[in-house]
Scaffold this motif. Structure first.
Motif, PDB file in Angstrom:
ATOM      1  N   ASN A   4       7.753  -3.667  23.201  1.00 43.36           N
ATOM      2  CA  ASN A   4       7.917  -2.253  23.068  1.00 43.36           C
ATOM      3  C   ASN A   4       6.857  -1.662  21.989  1.00 43.36           C
ATOM      4  O   ASN A   4       6.572  -0.449  22.096  1.00 43.36           O
ATOM      5  CB  ASN A   4       9.422  -2.051  21.909  1.00 43.36           C
ATOM      6  CG  ASN A   4      10.335  -1.768  22.885  1.00 43.36           C
ATOM      7  OD1 ASN A   4      10.174  -0.971  23.875  1.00 43.36           O
ATOM      8  ND2 ASN A   4      11.597  -2.249  22.520  1.00 43.36           N
ATOM      9  N   ASP A   5       5.862  -2.580  21.540  1.00 40.02           N
ATOM     10  CA  ASP A   5       4.784  -2.017  20.829  1.00 40.02           C
ATOM     11  C   ASP A   5       3.643  -1.940  21.684  1.00 40.02           C
ATOM     12  O   ASP A   5       2.295  -1.673  21.254  1.00 40.02           O
ATOM     13  CB  ASP A   5       4.387  -3.233  19.410  1.00 40.02           C
ATOM     14  CG  ASP A   5       5.464  -3.029  18.612  1.00 40.02           C
ATOM     15  OD1 ASP A   5       6.182  -1.933  18.382  1.00 40.02           O
ATOM     16  OD2 ASP A   5       5.903  -3.853  17.732  1.00 40.02           O
ATOM     17  N   ASP A  24       3.689   8.185  29.848  1.00 40.55           N
ATOM     18  CA  ASP A  24       4.116   7.942  28.468  1.00 40.55           C
ATOM     19  C   ASP A  24       5.198   7.093  28.270  1.00 40.55           C
ATOM     20  O   ASP A  24       6.142   6.961  29.261  1.00 40.55           O
ATOM     21  CB  ASP A  24       4.121   9.329  27.820  1.00 40.55           C
ATOM     22  CG  ASP A  24       3.727   9.379  26.270  1.00 40.55           C
ATOM     23  OD1 ASP A  24       3.563   8.160  25.910  1.00 40.55           O
ATOM     24  OD2 ASP A  24       3.420  10.457  25.721  1.00 40.55           O
ATOM     25  N   VAL A  26       9.072   6.681  26.470  1.00 39.06           N
ATOM     26  CA  VAL A  26      10.126   7.535  25.812  1.00 39.06           C
ATOM     27  C   VAL A  26      10.506   7.180  24.469  1.00 39.06           C
ATOM     28  O   VAL A  26      10.736   5.804  24.447  1.00 39.06           O
ATOM     29  CB  VAL A  26      11.260   7.539  26.901  1.00 39.06           C
ATOM     30  CG1 VAL A  26      12.556   8.465  26.276  1.00 39.06           C
ATOM     31  CG2 VAL A  26      10.814   8.055  28.111  1.00 39.06           C
ATOM     32  N   ASP A  27      10.733   8.021  23.456  1.00 39.07           N
ATOM     33  CA  ASP A  27      11.179   7.540  22.394  1.00 39.07           C
ATOM     34  C   ASP A  27      12.850   7.396  22.369  1.00 39.07           C
ATOM     35  O   ASP A  27      13.309   8.638  22.599  1.00 39.07           O
ATOM     36  CB  ASP A  27      10.853   8.382  21.367  1.00 39.07           C
ATOM     37  CG  ASP A  27      11.352   8.295  19.917  1.00 39.07           C
ATOM     38  OD1 ASP A  27      12.107   7.288  19.558  1.00 39.07           O
ATOM     39  OD2 ASP A  27      11.320   9.026  18.692  1.00 39.07           O
ATOM     40  N   THR A  28      13.365   6.380  22.624  1.00 38.38           N
ATOM     41  CA  THR A  28      14.686   6.189  22.793  1.00 38.38           C
ATOM     42  C   THR A  28      15.728   6.473  21.638  1.00 38.38           C
ATOM     43  O   THR A  28      16.789   6.467  21.804  1.00 38.38           O
ATOM     44  CB  THR A  28      14.888   4.697  23.273  1.00 38.38           C
ATOM     45  OG1 THR A  28      14.714   3.927  22.160  1.00 38.38           O
ATOM     46  CG2 THR A  28      14.311   4.442  24.559  1.00 38.38           C
ATOM     47  N   THR A  29      14.852   6.767  20.444  1.00 40.46           N
ATOM     48  CA  THR A  29      15.920   7.283  19.360  1.00 40.46           C
ATOM     49  C   THR A  29      15.764   8.737  19.370  1.00 40.46           C
ATOM     50  O   THR A  29      16.742   9.523  18.440  1.00 40.46           O
ATOM     51  CB  THR A  29      15.251   6.866  17.894  1.00 40.46           C
ATOM     52  OG1 THR A  29      13.747   7.439  17.885  1.00 40.46           O
ATOM     53  CG2 THR A  29      14.928   5.324  18.018  1.00 40.46           C
ATOM     54  N   ASP A  30      15.340   9.372  20.203  1.00 37.05           N
ATOM     55  CA  ASP A  30      15.214  10.907  20.468  1.00 37.05           C
ATOM     56  C   ASP A  30      16.279  11.175  21.429  1.00 37.05           C
ATOM     57  O   ASP A  30      16.098  10.967  22.680  1.00 37.05           O
ATOM     58  CB  ASP A  30      13.714  11.321  20.766  1.00 37.05           C
ATOM     59  CG  ASP A  30      13.778  13.063  20.653  1.00 37.05           C
ATOM     60  OD1 ASP A  30      14.628  13.688  21.497  1.00 37.05           O
ATOM     61  OD2 ASP A  30      12.711  13.568  20.845  1.00 37.05           O
ATOM     62  N   ARG A  33      15.242  13.600  24.278  1.00 39.40           N
ATOM     63  CA  ARG A  33      14.461  12.979  25.202  1.00 39.40           C
ATOM     64  C   ARG A  33      15.156  11.991  26.196  1.00 39.40           C
ATOM     65  O   ARG A  33      14.813  11.821  27.318  1.00 39.40           O
ATOM     66  CB  ARG A  33      13.119  12.693  24.794  1.00 39.40           C
ATOM     67  CG  ARG A  33      12.466  14.143  24.322  1.00 39.40           C
ATOM     68  CD  ARG A  33      11.121  13.862  23.945  1.00 39.40           C
ATOM     69  NE  ARG A  33      10.456  15.011  23.949  1.00 39.40           N
ATOM     70  CZ  ARG A  33       9.840  15.981  24.634  1.00 39.40           C
ATOM     71  NH1 ARG A  33       9.853  15.448  25.891  1.00 39.40           N
ATOM     72  NH2 ARG A  33       9.130  16.945  24.456  1.00 39.40           N
ATOM     73  N   PHE A  34      15.729  11.004  25.532  1.00 47.51           N
ATOM     74  CA  PHE A  34      16.360   9.751  26.327  1.00 47.51           C
ATOM     75  C   PHE A  34      17.359  10.437  27.173  1.00 47.51           C
ATOM     76  O   PHE A  34      17.578   9.627  28.354  1.00 47.51           O
ATOM     77  CB  PHE A  34      16.920   9.009  25.215  1.00 47.51           C
ATOM     78  CG  PHE A  34      17.131   7.744  25.882  1.00 47.51           C
ATOM     79  CD1 PHE A  34      16.367   7.027  26.726  1.00 47.51           C
ATOM     80  CD2 PHE A  34      18.263   6.701  25.302  1.00 47.51           C
ATOM     81  CE1 PHE A  34      16.476   5.530  27.234  1.00 47.51           C
ATOM     82  CE2 PHE A  34      18.617   5.574  25.676  1.00 47.51           C
ATOM     83  CZ  PHE A  34      17.860   5.177  26.704  1.00 47.51           C
ATOM     84  N   SER A  63      18.794   1.011  24.684  1.00 50.55           N
ATOM     85  CA  SER A  63      17.740   1.659  23.839  1.00 50.55           C
ATOM     86  C   SER A  63      16.886   0.906  23.549  1.00 50.55           C
ATOM     87  O   SER A  63      15.916   1.266  23.317  1.00 50.55           O
ATOM     88  CB  SER A  63      18.235   2.668  22.768  1.00 50.55           C
ATOM     89  OG  SER A  63      19.158   1.868  21.688  1.00 50.55           O
ATOM     90  N   ARG A  66      12.156  -0.826  27.040  1.00 49.75           N
ATOM     91  CA  ARG A  66      10.989   0.126  27.057  1.00 49.75           C
ATOM     92  C   ARG A  66      11.191   1.007  27.906  1.00 49.75           C
ATOM     93  O   ARG A  66      11.034   0.562  29.290  1.00 49.75           O
ATOM     94  CB  ARG A  66       9.937  -0.987  27.162  1.00 49.75           C
ATOM     95  CG  ARG A  66       8.359  -0.192  27.395  1.00 49.75           C
ATOM     96  CD  ARG A  66       7.307  -1.230  27.644  1.00 49.75           C
ATOM     97  NE  ARG A  66       6.028  -0.555  27.999  1.00 49.75           N
ATOM     98  CZ  ARG A  66       5.262  -0.399  27.024  1.00 49.75           C
ATOM     99  NH1 ARG A  66       5.218  -1.064  25.632  1.00 49.75           N
ATOM    100  NH2 ARG A  66       3.903  -0.002  27.331  1.00 49.75           N
TER     101      ARG A  66
END
Length: 435
Positions: A4-5, A24, A26-30, A33-34, A63, A66
């Motif tokens: 993930n990094d 890009d 995806v920020d899976t905490t958003d 957007r997720f 989540s 990646r």
């Protein structure tokens, strides 16, 4: 490096940027957007939009994966035009496991086809996996003609079994343990450990996460109401230790069709549990047909029924592998005989490209080194592509057959047969789930 990094591959980013497309993560905490990314995945596979309850499950269960997307600024800053999901998982191989880059949720919007998006998405994943030191990539393909161009090969086939229980009656051993019904809540407690013990017996299986576990027990995105007709049974041995489970549905017959039991999943950590569970399924009252998909092409139950012609076997490709690091991949498994082999591997993407010396000792353990000069004269010598290396890696394809098909070249007489014997897996490779 944690997957993930890991940064995106700059070559893929640049290639897509030339078309004003943005690759890009995806920020899976958003959540917004997720959710948009997840709904595009569903659209790509012709699924319905996610309800809030379904989205909550996806957020909680996957989540950690990646999530990658491609965005076209001219269409939407929120909805991607392509998606891909990946995570690392151990995959069983003969004698052990190998770290594997699992790839899923690959979609490209029909509005953006033939622009190299899929190529750059896949090559980004392979280069990122290589940077993370993961030697093998894996996926399950909905189409068979796409992934070979990226070096993937159908390394493990599966079969759909349709059993006429009037013809193919149980004739196998009587298991000394017992089968009992359990609720899915109890299966959640004991089933995943049984799956893990079971999968290590078969090359090609991967570890479970919450999403794949939900699939194999017959739920749908965590909706318990979708599993009201799912029945679960547990096999315990004579000492009372759980050794296997099965989940299944029985549907009412329509249009004079026979009553059918569909096996959703059957996991057995011992041969005894396998026999006990299959006998139970085949002897269900009033059931005249049993259907079980994603089974092995060399399923033992074929030889535990009274008439093998009462079983229809429909094989197809399922698990596709890509060798990224041949040293780590080949050293992760064990082999059936000792030997010395030189493998000249051609790879258009250069991950597995090179001349490799595979040395297997009497215990079946291997060491692999790169050869920069001439091949050692005492080694059996073949040339093949990265696709053919992935085909034979788990023992699912025959080197001899590939040689006869003019896909593997022998540089020493009899090398294909020797390599075949060494790569042989006593258990046919199989992946028992989709991802």
């Amino acid at each position: 490096m944690d997957f993930n990094d890991a940064p995106l591959d700059p070559t893929s980013v640049a290639n897509l940027s030339e078309q004003s497309l943005r690759l890009d993560l995806v920020d899976t905490t958003d959540r917004e957007r997720f959710a948009a990314w997840s709904n595009v995945v569903g659209r790509g596979f012709y699924g319905a939009r996610l309800e809030e309850k379904e989205l909550d499950f996806v957020l909680n269960s996957s989540s950690y994966r990646r999530a990658t997307g491609v965005w076209d600024a001219e269409t939407s800053d929120l909805d991607p035009v392509a998606t891909l999901s990946a995570w690392t998982t151990p995959m069983s191989v003969p004698g052990g496991t190998v770290p594997t880059w699992a790839i899923s949720a690959v979609t490209v919007a029909p509005t953006h086809r033939r622009r190299g998006i899929a190529r750059n998405l896949l090559q980004n994943e392979l280069r990122t996996a290589s940077a993370c030191g993961v030697p093998v990539a894996a996926l399950t393909a909905s189409e068979a003609t796409i992934y070979g161009r990226y070096g993937f090969a159908p390394s493990a086939r599966v079969a759909k079994l349709t059993i006429d229980t009037r013809r193919a009656r149980w004739s196998g051993p009587v298991a000394p343990g017992r089968v009992r019904f359990i609720e899915l809540s109890e299966l959640d407690t004991v089933g995943r450990e049984l799956y893990e013990r079971s999968r290590l017996r078969t090359p090609g299986e991967i570890a479970l996460d919450d999403e794949t576990w939900t699939d194999i027990v017959g739920r749908e995105f965590g909706k318990d109401d979708k599993a009201k007709d799912v029945r679960a049974v547990l096999y315990t041995d004579a000492a009372g230790t759980p050794q296997g489970f099965a989940t299944y549905r029985v549907k009412d017959s329509e249009n004079d069709e026979p009553l059918t039991a569909t096996v959703l999943y059957l996991a057995a950590a011992t041969d005894e549990a396998y026999a006990g569970l299959w006998r139970f399924i085949l002897e269900l009252d009033l059931v005249r047909r049993v259907v079980a998909d994603l089974r092995s092409t060399d399923e033992p139950v074929l030889w535990q029924v009274s008439d093998v012609r009462g079983v229809k076997v429909e094989p197809y490709d399922h698990l596709w592998l890509r060798i990224i690091d041949p040293v780590a991949a080949l050293e992760s498994r064990t082999y059936s005989r000792a030997g010395r082999f030189v493998l000249d591997v051609a790879d258009a993407l250069e991950f597995a490209e090179g001349r490799w010396l595979l040395k297997v000792n009497d215990a079946g353990a291997a060491t692999v080194t790169r050869v920069t000069g001439d091949a050692p004269e005492d080694a059996a010598h073949v040339a093949l592509t990265e696709v053919d290396l992935a085909l034979v890696y788990l023992g699912g394809a025959s080197v001899t057959s590939l040689h006869r098909a003019a896909r593997v070249t022998e540089h020493t007489d009899g090398a294909a047969a020797l390599l075949d014997a060494t790569l042989h897996s006593p258990v046919a490779p199989r992946l028992s789930l989709w991802f």
